[in-house]
Structures are given as structure tokens and as C-alpha cells.
Scaffold this motif. Structure first.
Motif, mmCIF file in Angstrom:
data_model
loop_
_atom_site.group_PDB
_atom_site.id
_atom_site.type_symbol
_atom_site.label_atom_id
_atom_site.label_comp_id
_atom_site.label_asym_id
_atom_site.label_seq_id
_atom_site.Cartn_x
_atom_site.Cartn_y
_atom_site.Cartn_z
ATOM 1 N N ILE A 17 -9.963 -3.295 0.610
ATOM 2 C CA ILE A 17 -9.091 -2.123 0.531
ATOM 3 C C ILE A 17 -9.434 -1.278 -0.696
ATOM 4 O O ILE A 17 -9.469 -0.044 -0.634
ATOM 5 C CB ILE A 17 -7.612 -2.554 0.499
ATOM 6 C CG1 ILE A 17 -7.222 -3.198 1.836
ATOM 7 C CG2 ILE A 17 -6.703 -1.354 0.206
ATOM 8 C CD1 ILE A 17 -5.862 -3.856 1.839
ATOM 9 N N LYS A 18 -9.695 -1.942 -1.816
ATOM 10 C CA LYS A 18 -10.027 -1.220 -3.050
ATOM 11 C C LYS A 18 -11.336 -0.439 -2.928
ATOM 12 O O LYS A 18 -11.527 0.563 -3.622
ATOM 13 C CB LYS A 18 -10.107 -2.195 -4.229
ATOM 14 C CG LYS A 18 -8.755 -2.494 -4.875
ATOM 15 C CD LYS A 18 -8.877 -3.488 -6.012
ATOM 16 C CE LYS A 18 -9.599 -2.891 -7.200
ATOM 17 N NZ LYS A 18 -8.811 -1.845 -7.894
ATOM 18 N N LEU A 41 0.822 -1.213 0.000
ATOM 19 C CA LEU A 41 0.000 0.000 0.000
ATOM 20 C C LEU A 41 0.856 1.263 0.000
ATOM 21 O O LEU A 41 0.488 2.265 -0.622
ATOM 22 C CB LEU A 41 -0.940 -0.013 1.205
ATOM 23 C CG LEU A 41 -1.999 -1.116 1.205
ATOM 24 C CD1 LEU A 41 -2.794 -1.098 2.495
ATOM 25 C CD2 LEU A 41 -2.917 -0.987 0.012
ATOM 26 N N VAL A 70 -2.522 2.557 6.134
ATOM 27 C CA VAL A 70 -3.706 2.045 6.831
ATOM 28 C C VAL A 70 -3.311 1.641 8.246
ATOM 29 O O VAL A 70 -2.156 1.332 8.527
ATOM 30 C CB VAL A 70 -4.325 0.835 6.097
ATOM 31 C CG1 VAL A 70 -4.865 1.244 4.744
ATOM 32 C CG2 VAL A 70 -3.321 -0.303 5.954
ATOM 33 N N TYR A 111 1.719 2.848 -3.193
ATOM 34 C CA TYR A 111 0.664 3.670 -3.799
ATOM 35 C C TYR A 111 0.353 4.890 -2.938
ATOM 36 O O TYR A 111 -0.664 5.560 -3.141
ATOM 37 C CB TYR A 111 -0.594 2.828 -4.013
ATOM 38 C CG TYR A 111 -0.407 1.726 -5.021
ATOM 39 C CD1 TYR A 111 -0.618 1.949 -6.378
ATOM 40 C CD2 TYR A 111 0.012 0.454 -4.623
ATOM 41 C CE1 TYR A 111 -0.431 0.941 -7.312
ATOM 42 C CE2 TYR A 111 0.208 -0.559 -5.556
ATOM 43 C CZ TYR A 111 -0.013 -0.300 -6.893
ATOM 44 O OH TYR A 111 0.189 -1.309 -7.824
ATOM 45 N N ILE A 113 -0.471 4.940 0.230
ATOM 46 C CA ILE A 113 -1.599 4.698 1.127
ATOM 47 C C ILE A 113 -1.108 4.113 2.448
ATOM 48 O O ILE A 113 -0.345 3.150 2.466
ATOM 49 C CB ILE A 113 -2.616 3.725 0.477
ATOM 50 C CG1 ILE A 113 -3.219 4.366 -0.775
ATOM 51 C CG2 ILE A 113 -3.714 3.338 1.469
ATOM 52 C CD1 ILE A 113 -4.028 3.412 -1.607
ATOM 53 N N LYS A 154 -12.128 1.223 -0.411
ATOM 54 C CA LYS A 154 -11.812 2.421 0.369
ATOM 55 C C LYS A 154 -10.793 3.323 -0.317
ATOM 56 O O LYS A 154 -10.702 4.502 -0.003
ATOM 57 C CB LYS A 154 -11.287 2.009 1.741
ATOM 58 C CG LYS A 154 -12.312 1.290 2.610
ATOM 59 C CD LYS A 154 -11.689 0.843 3.926
ATOM 60 C CE LYS A 154 -12.733 0.293 4.896
ATOM 61 N NZ LYS A 154 -13.452 -0.867 4.357
ATOM 62 N N HIS A 155 -10.015 2.766 -1.212
ATOM 63 C CA HIS A 155 -8.945 3.531 -1.863
ATOM 64 C C HIS A 155 -8.949 3.249 -3.366
ATOM 65 O O HIS A 155 -9.370 2.188 -3.814
ATOM 66 C CB HIS A 155 -7.584 3.146 -1.278
ATOM 67 C CG HIS A 155 -7.498 3.302 0.200
ATOM 68 N ND1 HIS A 155 -7.298 4.517 0.816
ATOM 69 C CD2 HIS A 155 -7.610 2.393 1.203
ATOM 70 C CE1 HIS A 155 -7.274 4.342 2.128
ATOM 71 N NE2 HIS A 155 -7.460 3.064 2.389
ATOM 72 N N LYS A 156 -8.421 4.183 -4.108
ATOM 73 C CA LYS A 156 -8.362 4.026 -5.564
ATOM 74 C C LYS A 156 -7.066 3.338 -5.977
ATOM 75 O O LYS A 156 -5.987 3.742 -5.569
ATOM 76 C CB LYS A 156 -8.477 5.386 -6.258
ATOM 77 C CG LYS A 156 -9.840 6.046 -6.097
ATOM 78 C CD LYS A 156 -9.900 7.357 -6.846
ATOM 79 C CE LYS A 156 -11.274 8.001 -6.710
ATOM 80 N NZ LYS A 156 -11.349 9.296 -7.441
ATOM 81 N N PHE A 157 -7.214 2.284 -6.780
ATOM 82 C CA PHE A 157 -6.061 1.573 -7.309
ATOM 83 C C PHE A 157 -6.198 1.443 -8.816
ATOM 84 O O PHE A 157 -7.285 1.139 -9.321
ATOM 85 C CB PHE A 157 -5.979 0.151 -6.726
ATOM 86 C CG PHE A 157 -5.415 0.094 -5.345
ATOM 87 C CD1 PHE A 157 -4.047 0.084 -5.137
ATOM 88 C CD2 PHE A 157 -6.246 0.041 -4.242
ATOM 89 C CE1 PHE A 157 -3.518 0.023 -3.859
ATOM 90 C CE2 PHE A 157 -5.745 -0.024 -2.970
ATOM 91 C CZ PHE A 157 -4.369 -0.035 -2.776
#
Length: 218
Positions: free
Chosen positions: A62-63, A35, A42, A38, A40, A65-68
Motif C-alpha cells: 500500500i505504501k 486508510l 482502495v 489518511y 485513502i 502506491k500511496h504516501k504515508f
């Protein structure tokens, strides 16, 4: 303990990560390292609550909650190399586990049902460990990982043993939930990230400090 253990068990099905091997700290590091690539960060507690699910399910959460830019499959491959980096050539099998399984084999069928992939399993354990088990079902062999009961039911069928005659050992609530859905008893162990209270609330009939205490209650 909520009830007496069934003395007629014919098979014991073990979770792997956090139950038989001390891999969870390295899985946690691998997720965090991935993470960070990227940008990020957590909380550890967030990841710890997800441990026991398959890597794919964790990454999907996780995706959300976050942009990948990457797919879950791509992220799984990337995370795998982070795990390999941290684990190196370490022996992470908990002390006493091999001797315990060797003793249990005299009276029970023994199996593993793990949310890890086959390649992770083979890199985390040695051949002497792997050959001790009558059945090993990784996430690659099923459509649904824990807390779905598919792995446990398939293991019972492979061993040709009734689900009611199987005992599940695991460190997470997902092991307990899967066992309950498969109509199997579950004993929790405190070598993962889950508390005794959480394990019992989700169906564990007993909770052990570590897997070696199993001999005391069988």
C-alpha cells in the motif's frame, strides 16, 4: 483433485485467517478504516488479493502506491486497534472446527502457521481453541512470512516430522505457494477470498468448500 492424498501424513498444518476462523472480513474492514483516516480509498478486490500475506507485507504494498507519513510498524499498530474494534468479543471460529481438530489429534500432529501476529491470534481465538494445537507459529517467530516456506519448514522441525509427511490447509494462493516450496502437499479451502481455480493453479491438490470436509478425503 490433481492426485490422491498421501495416506501417510503425520501432521496437518493449518493457516488461521479464512481457514479456521472467519476473520478476513474484519481484517478487510480494519485496513479500509485505517486508510480512510489518511483520506485513502482502495478497492476491496485489491485488498482481497493481498489477504494471506502478513500485515507488514500488505502495508508495504500500500505504501508503494500511496504516501504515508508513518512507518510500516506504526501503521501495523494503528491497524491492529481498528481490527480489535471490529472484532469486539465475537466468536469467529468457524462452526465445527474445534470438534474437527479434536478428532484429528487422535491420528495426527496438528499445528498452525499464520501470517497474523501473536497478539492478533490471541485476541481472535479462545484458550480452549489455542490448547488444541501441538505447535503455533505466528509471524512474530519468523523472518519471512508466506509465500516463503520458513513457517512451514520450522513447524515440521518443531514437530520432528519430515516435510513430505505434512499436509497444509489454507485459503489463499500464498498458502499453496509456501507449501509447494516447502515440499508439502496443500489442500485449499473456499472460506477465504480465493477461487477454486486460483488455488488449483497455485498447487492445491484438492479444494474443499470448508475445513470440515477434510475428514472425507483423509
Amino acid at each position: 483433485m490433481k492426485k490422491e492424498l498421501n495416506k501417510k501424513y503425520k501432521a496437518i498444518i493449518f493457516d488461521l485467517d479464512g481457514t479456521l476462523i472467519n476473520s478476513l472480513p474484519y481484517h478487510l474492514l480494519a485496513f479500509k478504516d485505517l486508510l480512510l483516516e489518511y483520506g485513502i480509498r482502495v478497492e476491496d478486490n485489491y485488498l482481497k488479493r493481498l489477504m494471506g500475506l502478513s500485515t507488514g507485507k500488505i502495508l508495504k504494498d500500500i505504501k508503494r502506491k500511496h504516501k504515508f507519513p508513518n512507518t510500516v510498524q506504526d501503521l501495523r499498530e494503528e491497524r491492529r486497534y481498528h481490527y480489535f474494534k471490529f472484532i469486539g468479543g465475537k466468536n469467529i471460529i468457524f462452526p465445527g472446527v474445534k470438534k474437527l481438530i479434536e478428532k484429528l489429534r487422535l491420528n495426527y500432529k496438528v499445528a498452525i502457521a499464520t501470517g497474523s501476529s501473536r497478539v492478533i491470534f490471541e485476541h481472535s481465538t479462545d484458550k480452549d481453541f489455542q490448547i488444541l494445537f501441538d505447535s503455533i507459529i505466528t509471524i512474530n517467530e519468523v523472518k519471512n512470512g508466506k509465500p516463503h516456506p520458513e513457517q512451514l519448514i520450522r513447524t515440521a522441525k518443531r514437530l520432528r516430522i519430515k516435510t513430505s509427511e505434512c499436509l497444509v490447509l489454507g485459503d489463499s494462493i500464498y498458502d499453496c505457494i509456501a507449501a509447494k516450496r516447502a515440499k508439502m502437499d496443500c489442500v485449499g479451502v473456499l472460506t477465504g477470498f480465493t477461487s477454486e481455480k486460483e488455488l488449483k493453479m497455485n498447487g492445491a491438490i484438492a479444494v474443499l468448500r470448508n475445513i470440515n470436509e477434510l475428514q472425507k478425503i483423509l
